[in-house]
Enzyme design. Sequence first.
Site, PDB file in Angstrom:
ATOM      1  N   ARG A   1       0.909  -1.336   0.054  1.00 44.45           N
ATOM      2  CA  ARG A   1       0.129  -0.121   0.041  1.00 44.45           C
ATOM      3  C   ARG A   1       0.778   1.263  -0.038  1.00 44.45           C
ATOM      4  O   ARG A   1       1.470   1.478   0.972  1.00 44.45           O
ATOM      5  CB  ARG A   1      -0.844   0.083   1.259  1.00 44.45           C
ATOM      6  CG  ARG A   1      -1.982   1.036   1.360  1.00 44.45           C
ATOM      7  CD  ARG A   1      -2.569   1.132   2.676  1.00 44.45           C
ATOM      8  NE  ARG A   1      -1.865   1.906   3.400  1.00 44.45           N
ATOM      9  CZ  ARG A   1      -1.593   1.482   4.813  1.00 44.45           C
ATOM     10  NH1 ARG A   1      -2.211   0.505   5.278  1.00 44.45           N
ATOM     11  NH2 ARG A   1      -0.805   2.171   5.543  1.00 44.45           N
TER      12      ARG A   1
ATOM     13  N   TYR B   1       4.217   5.165  11.253  1.00 44.78           N
ATOM     14  CA  TYR B   1       4.385   3.919  11.667  1.00 44.78           C
ATOM     15  C   TYR B   1       5.172   3.143  10.574  1.00 44.78           C
ATOM     16  O   TYR B   1       5.489   2.028  10.761  1.00 44.78           O
ATOM     17  CB  TYR B   1       3.102   3.168  11.776  1.00 44.78           C
ATOM     18  CG  TYR B   1       2.133   3.306  10.501  1.00 44.78           C
ATOM     19  CD1 TYR B   1       2.235   2.570   9.585  1.00 44.78           C
ATOM     20  CD2 TYR B   1       0.969   4.260  10.916  1.00 44.78           C
ATOM     21  CE1 TYR B   1       1.434   2.571   8.728  1.00 44.78           C
ATOM     22  CE2 TYR B   1       0.095   4.288   9.642  1.00 44.78           C
ATOM     23  CZ  TYR B   1       0.304   3.541   8.604  1.00 44.78           C
ATOM     24  OH  TYR B   1      -0.696   3.601   7.648  1.00 44.78           O
TER      25      TYR B   1
ATOM     26  N   HIS C   1      -3.714   4.405   4.914  1.00 48.06           N
ATOM     27  CA  HIS C   1      -4.733   3.544   4.974  1.00 48.06           C
ATOM     28  C   HIS C   1      -6.129   4.138   4.544  1.00 48.06           C
ATOM     29  O   HIS C   1      -6.840   3.403   3.835  1.00 48.06           O
ATOM     30  CB  HIS C   1      -4.989   3.032   6.226  1.00 48.06           C
ATOM     31  CG  HIS C   1      -6.088   2.342   6.720  1.00 48.06           C
ATOM     32  ND1 HIS C   1      -6.231   0.925   6.366  1.00 48.06           N
ATOM     33  CD2 HIS C   1      -7.435   2.657   7.230  1.00 48.06           C
ATOM     34  CE1 HIS C   1      -7.515   0.499   6.422  1.00 48.06           C
ATOM     35  NE2 HIS C   1      -8.219   1.263   7.057  1.00 48.06           N
TER      36      HIS C   1
END
Length: 323
Positions: free
Chosen positions: A229, A242, A233
């Site tokens: 990805r 993160y 998100h």
Amino acid sequence: MDTADLRALHRLMVVARRLDEEAIAMQRQGALPGYAPAKGQEAAQVGSAAALDLSRDFAFPGYRDLGAAVAMGVDLVGYMASHHNVWHGGLYDAKASRLAPFNAVVAGPVTHAVGWALGAKLDDTGGAAITYFGDGASSEGDVHEAMNFAGVYRLPVVFFCQNNGWAISVPTREQVAGGSVAARAAGYGIEGHRVDGNDVLAVFEATRAALDRARDGGGPTVIEAMTYRMGPHSTSDDPGRYRTLAEEQEWSERDPLAVAARQLSAEDVAAAEEHAAAVVREVREGLLALEARPVEELFSFTYREPTKALLEQQRVWEESLDA
């Protein structure tokens, strides 16, 4: 698969990428309330959906599967209207398109696909279902129940997991015991395969083989497409909190569009971009031209037969208009 096939698949991937980018821009401009980007996963989505036989198969997507809709030829204004928050399940014809309204419940489409596959087997339609979910969703109980049920009854369904490395902010290694979703298939007595999710031809071939097996009575297959990805998100997420820039740069070198483009001519790539720009312009204009839907539709398309509770809610709403 030959160069012409790759050219066609690349063309679809470019449409998916540019429309994805436009959707993010529209969200930032306030035209869309929210959006889940799919950048980096185009090969997994386009390659798998292109393998479907739209005369008899059916697809059950999640909320990050724009590429599947593009590959299946779905009315993209109607599909994107799902993100525009104007109607239940978008404004396209799901039955005719063979693409169910996308499901925002994590692992939600998986059980729906198994139910459809059971019906297809009982009716002997000769069709197969494919359902999309992520590595994070694979930890949901719904996926276990769906795979177990499908394995017991040898249902014609392909469980297509896009392992994009992250369950929102949790890396796959910390939430998938054993590290492999495909390996779980053995526990249900079904086929399981890993594939390079950034190679559109590899995805197409793996999915076509799984669908053929399903239609021929060979039962379910789990395909784990290893991809990444590249964006957040969702449009409310900050992946910089993160994951590292180095990781993102490493995966950018395996960008599925670039992988395909290296096997095509510069003219092919330019033509694909020109086509995508026209599609994006048309979809954007179509979305912005949509008018607000009647609010009473919230009550009209929830159940086949309205429940007492729903009718009561509608009554209260109607009374509030007169207050």
